[in-house]
Motif scaffolding. Sequence first.
Motif: not given
Length: 173
Positions: A57-65, A95-104, A155-165
């Motif tokens: 599928s396309n990567m679909t945004d699941v939160t607004p910010t 695959i869920l990419n959590v780029n904004n941990v405030r909306e995790k 958890v991403w080594p950049t500290g900018l988020g995490h993913d759950i697969t």
Amino acid sequence: MAFQSRLVVFLCSAVAFSTAQAAPLLPSAHPKTFCNLAVDLGYPSRGYNPNTGGCASNMTDVTPTPGRNGLKNNLAFYSMGEFDSPAKLMRISLILNVNNVREKAKAHAELARVASSISTKILGAEPQGLQNAIRQGTSRKWVSGEWTTEVKYSVWPTGLGHDITVYFRPSGK
């Protein structure tokens, strides 16, 4: 006599309803068989690609910010054939990419919703504890018949988020 017949029909119907669950899909099926599993959940695939042996599928945004990296939390669905034998299923994954941990919490809830439905379609039932593992961000594995289900939290080594697969693989892989 009529009452007894109706009672027997009612009891048989109740037993059939209470034990009914979806028939599991076979991991021996061609990877393209699984391409439309997430369509009704809002994640249609772009179609099967015989060159790659899969669909996504396309990567679909699941939160607004957006998060600090400028990206929103997003989710995608995949069905992949084996690299050396594309007609043989390697895995189905979410695959869920959590780029904004405030909306995790909202992002984890969306993954839990989709994973619950997909697991029921694939396995016939949802593994016990699947939603908790996703919502809490913990890794866990289940084996059920011909399928292995795994939740992998990274958890991403950049500290900018995490993913759950969430993986659905033929058992033994």
